[in-house]
Each structure stands twice: as structure tokens, then as C-alpha cells.
Design a protein around this motif. Structure first.
Motif, PDB file in Angstrom:
ATOM      1  N   ILE A 166       0.838  -1.205   0.000  1.00 38.18           N
ATOM      2  CA  ILE A 166       0.000   0.000   0.000  1.00 38.18           C
ATOM      3  C   ILE A 166       0.876   1.261   0.000  1.00 38.18           C
ATOM      4  O   ILE A 166       0.639   2.199  -0.770  1.00 38.18           O
ATOM      5  CB  ILE A 166      -0.952  -0.005   1.211  1.00 38.18           C
ATOM      6  N   GLY A 167       1.902   1.267   0.843  1.00 39.60           N
ATOM      7  CA  GLY A 167       2.792   2.419   0.919  1.00 39.60           C
ATOM      8  C   GLY A 167       3.491   2.684  -0.412  1.00 39.60           C
ATOM      9  O   GLY A 167       3.602   3.829  -0.856  1.00 39.60           O
ATOM     10  N   LEU A 188       1.013   4.048  -3.006  1.00 41.55           N
ATOM     11  CA  LEU A 188       0.770   5.482  -2.781  1.00 41.55           C
ATOM     12  C   LEU A 188       1.961   6.308  -3.255  1.00 41.55           C
ATOM     13  O   LEU A 188       1.796   7.317  -3.948  1.00 41.55           O
ATOM     14  CB  LEU A 188       0.508   5.722  -1.288  1.00 41.55           C
ATOM     15  N   ILE A 210      -2.682   2.858  -4.859  1.00 39.63           N
ATOM     16  CA  ILE A 210      -3.207   2.145  -3.687  1.00 39.63           C
ATOM     17  C   ILE A 210      -4.214   1.086  -4.112  1.00 39.63           C
ATOM     18  O   ILE A 210      -4.207  -0.040  -3.607  1.00 39.63           O
ATOM     19  CB  ILE A 210      -3.855   3.135  -2.703  1.00 39.63           C
ATOM     20  N   PHE A 240      -3.945  -2.764  -3.337  1.00 41.25           N
ATOM     21  CA  PHE A 240      -5.022  -3.453  -2.613  1.00 41.25           C
ATOM     22  C   PHE A 240      -5.494  -4.672  -3.400  1.00 41.25           C
ATOM     23  O   PHE A 240      -5.576  -5.781  -2.864  1.00 41.25           O
ATOM     24  CB  PHE A 240      -6.188  -2.474  -2.382  1.00 41.25           C
TER      25      PHE A 240
END
Lengths: 190, 197
Positions: free
Chosen positions: A62-63, A66, A74, A78
Motif C-alpha cells: 500500500i505504501g 501510494l 493504492i 489493494f
């Protein structure tokens, strides 16, 4: 970009045996191959993933999503993390009991579990070198630089690594507290 | 006493599955194996969705499969309580807190990144991350390197990663699986040969 991210996370979710930190070397490899982020940004992403609640492997994805592509990134992270998980668990849940005790499965797992600690340790080594903590007064391009590269040590970084290692192995202090403490140490030392 | 002990398993509501795994995702730190005790408490002790004897199976399956261990545990619990729908709900609930917190932290860090104090803080954090990863490696080694062959495989993998970086990490992992298969087969043949002799 997001499609590429999705494909990479799908792949890593299917190959990342051992979960959590075992996925970090794989992620580092991909990030380097695609030239996605500098070594310090990668280290900071892992730091944020380790400080956040929930599965570390998913947090890293996720990091990174982003960092590389905002909200679409993201979503890609996901989907790339959850879809393989759901499909694989669905596929094996029904006959898992039989399959897991099968000698072939056991032997393959034995092999995977043997090499994964080596790979994870390599990730730690590489992250330290790329961030100029040790053995890297010149950029690491091939593995040989580990041996023939000059023996540069950044004393402060090595001290922090040593202290945190001792704290992790000898005490039960929570890793998040250790990260916060090392941030304070960084402010005081650097 | 677990409050839902007499509740039939198929009456677990999707909402409860979601909120339970949301809670697990939000309040368990350290990922993977560190999350498993929290998951055990929530799904077995407090809710008896999974019997104590079955917990071992849940954790065995989640450790063997690729991907995030905690997420696999969420998927498996969702599946045995409410089928495929439950699996999707549990996984999404489990990951939602991660998404929120990671976005918040990353955004906050990006905003203050150029500040010299923050920069110094990260110079301190990066070595700590190196230590965290190395510790994860040692921890795993302690659990899985139980004989000479496993230890050798580990060292060979490390050496190949360092000296032949062109191989890449994924092939090393996959070759490790094959080497385990081959090595164990040879070992069994030797044992068999010895018992026949």
C-alpha cells in the motif's frame, strides 16, 4: 503505471512465501528493476509499513502504491494483495488437510523455509549498504562490491543497528517503540 | 465463557466478520506471526467461530500459503464461516485500517520530509529498519533451519543473492523449493537403503 504495479503485486503475492518481511526482498528487487524508488525512500516505506497496524506485507504494498502512483497505486496494491489471497485460500481450503501433509508439499516447504531467511538477511544487508550505513562508499551495483567495495562504516548507523538488534533479541520492547526511539536517536545524533 | 458458544457457525453475520477483522487489522502491530495470537483470541476464544483444535489447521494453512500471513488467516476464517462472500468481507475488513493508516503516515511524512529534524529522524529510523529485517531473518532461521542441509541451503541462497545478483530473488526462492524437494528425496532414499542393508 498502475497496471504494472498491479501485475507486480499479483506476482509477489503469489510468490511471497513466509509472509511479512519475507516479501521485502522481493519488493526491493522489483523496485530496483523498474527503477521505481531510491533506496532511502524504499527504507522509509518499510519503516512506515512496520509502524502501521495490520499485515506488514500488505502495508509495504500500500505504501509503495501510494508513493508511486497516488490513489490508483493504492487500488492496484489493494487488488494485487487481496485477489491472490482470496483465490489461493479458496482453491486450497477444501482439500488443504490432505495436501498439507503430502510429502511433496512438505519437502517443497522445507526448501522454501530454508532459503527465505537467507533472502531476508540479504535484504537487510542490501538496504544497509544502499543507504550508506556500511561497506558502501561507492554505489552497490554488483554483489562483488560487498567484498571488494571499500570498508566504509557509518559508525552512528551501525551503533543504532547493533542496539536495536540487542533490544529485539533480548527484550520484549515493542518494535514500534524501538522505531520511535531510533527516530529520537537520529535527531540527537545526525 | 465465550458468549456465542451455542451459536451455529453459519449464523455469523457478514457485518460481524467485517468488524472483527477490521478490529484485528487496526489493533495488531508487527504483522504476520505477531498477529496470529490476536486472531486466535478473536475468532476462537471470544467468538468460537473456529474450534480450538481447528486453529492449528488455520495457522498451518496460512503459514504455508504465499502472501501476507494475517490476510490468509482472515480469508480462511471468512471462508469456513460464510463461504466466498465471507472471505472477501474478512479480507477487506482486515486491510482497511492498513490503508487508512499507511495513507495518513505517508502523507504526513511527505509533508515534513524536507525539514532537517525529520531528515535526521529518518537517518535514525533507517538503521532500525535494517535491524528489524535482519531480526526477522534470524527469527525465521531459528524456526526453520533444523538440520545441516537446511542451513547449507540458506547460506547458498544468501551467497547467490550477494554474488550473482542477476539471478534475482524470486528464482532463488523457487529453486530453494526444488532443492528442498530433491534433498529430502535423496535423504529418504539413503534412509531406505540403510534400512534394507
Amino acid at each position: 503505471m498502475s497496471f504494472e504495479l498491479l501485475m507486480v503485486f499479483l506476482k509477489l503475492s503469489l510468490l511471497g512465501f513466509g509472509g511479512g518481511y519475507a516479501i521485502i526482498p522481493l519488493v526491493m528487487d522489483e523496485v530496483e528493476a523498474h527503477n521505481w524508488a531510491s533506496a532511502d525512500k524504499m527504507a522509509d516505506t518499510v519503516a512506515i509499513a512496520a509502524m502501521s497496524p495490520g499485515p506488514v506485507a500488505a502495508n509495504v504494498a500500500i505504501g509503495l502504491g501510494l508513493l508511486l502512483n497516488g490513489l490508483p497505486g493504492i487500488i492496484a496494491a489493494f487488488a494485487g494483495t487481496t485477489i491472490p489471497c482470496v483465490v489461493v485460500v479458496w482453491a486450497v481450503a477444501a482439500f488443504f488437510k490432505k495436501a498439507s501433509s503430502h510429502p511433496v508439499v512438505q519437502d517443497i516447504l522445507y526448501g522454501l523455509k530454508s532459503v527465505i531467511p537467507g533472502i531476508i538477511f540479504f535484504a537487510a544487508l542490501k538496504m544497509g549498504m544502499q543507504n550508506n550505513m556500511f561497506l558502501a562508499s561507492k554505489p552497490i551495483t554488483t554483489g562483488w562490491d560487498v567484498i571488494i567495495g571499500s570498508s566504509h562504516f557509518d559508525g552512528k548507523s551501525v551503533i543504532i543497528i547493533g542496539i536495536i538488534m540487542v533490544m529485539l533479541t533480548k527484550t520484549k520492547v515493542h518494535p514500534i517503540l524501538l522505531i520511535i526511539a531510533s527516530a529520537v536517536a537520529g535527531i540527537l545524533m545526525f | 465463557m465465550p458468549k456465542n458458544k451455542d451459536k451455529a457457525v453459519n449464523t455469523v453475520s457478514l457485518l460481524e466478520l467485517f468488524t472483527t477483522f477490521f478490529k484485528i487489522g487496526a489493533f495488531s502491530f508487527g504483522g504476520g506471526y505477531a498477529m496470529l495470537p490476536v486472531i486466535a483470541r478473536e475468532i476462537s476464544e471470544q467468538r468460537s467461530w473456529v474450534k480450538k483444535e481447528e486453529l492449528q489447521d488455520v495457522f498451518a494453512i496460512t503459514g504455508c500459503l504465499p502472501g501476507a500471513i494475517a490476510l490468509n488467516a482472515a480469508a480462511f476464517t471468512g471462508y469456513i464461516t460464510r463461504g466466498v462472500g465471507g472471505m472477501i468481507i474478512a479480507v477487506c475488513g482486515n486491510l482497511l485500517p492498513s490503508v487508512v493508516v499507511v495513507i495518513a503516515l505517508c502523507t504526513a511524512v511527505a509533508l515534513v520530509r524536507d525539514n532537517p529534524v525529520v531528515e535526521a529522524a529518518f537517518l535514525g529510523i533507517r538503521p532500525a529498519v535494517v535491524a528489524l529485517i535482519a531480526y526477522a531473518a534470524f527469527n525465521m532461521a531459528k524456526g526453520s533451519l533444523k538440520d545441516g542441509f537446511a542451513f547449507t541451503l540458506c547460506l547458498v541462497a544468501l551467497a547467490v543473492a550477494i554474488f550473482v545478483p542477476a539471478v534475482g530473488v524470486v528464482p532463488i526462492v523457487l529453486l530453494g523449493g526444488l532443492a528442498g524437494l530433491a534433498g529430502q528425496k535423496v535423504k529418504r532414499m539413503k534412509l531406505k537403503g540403510r534400512s534394507e542393508a
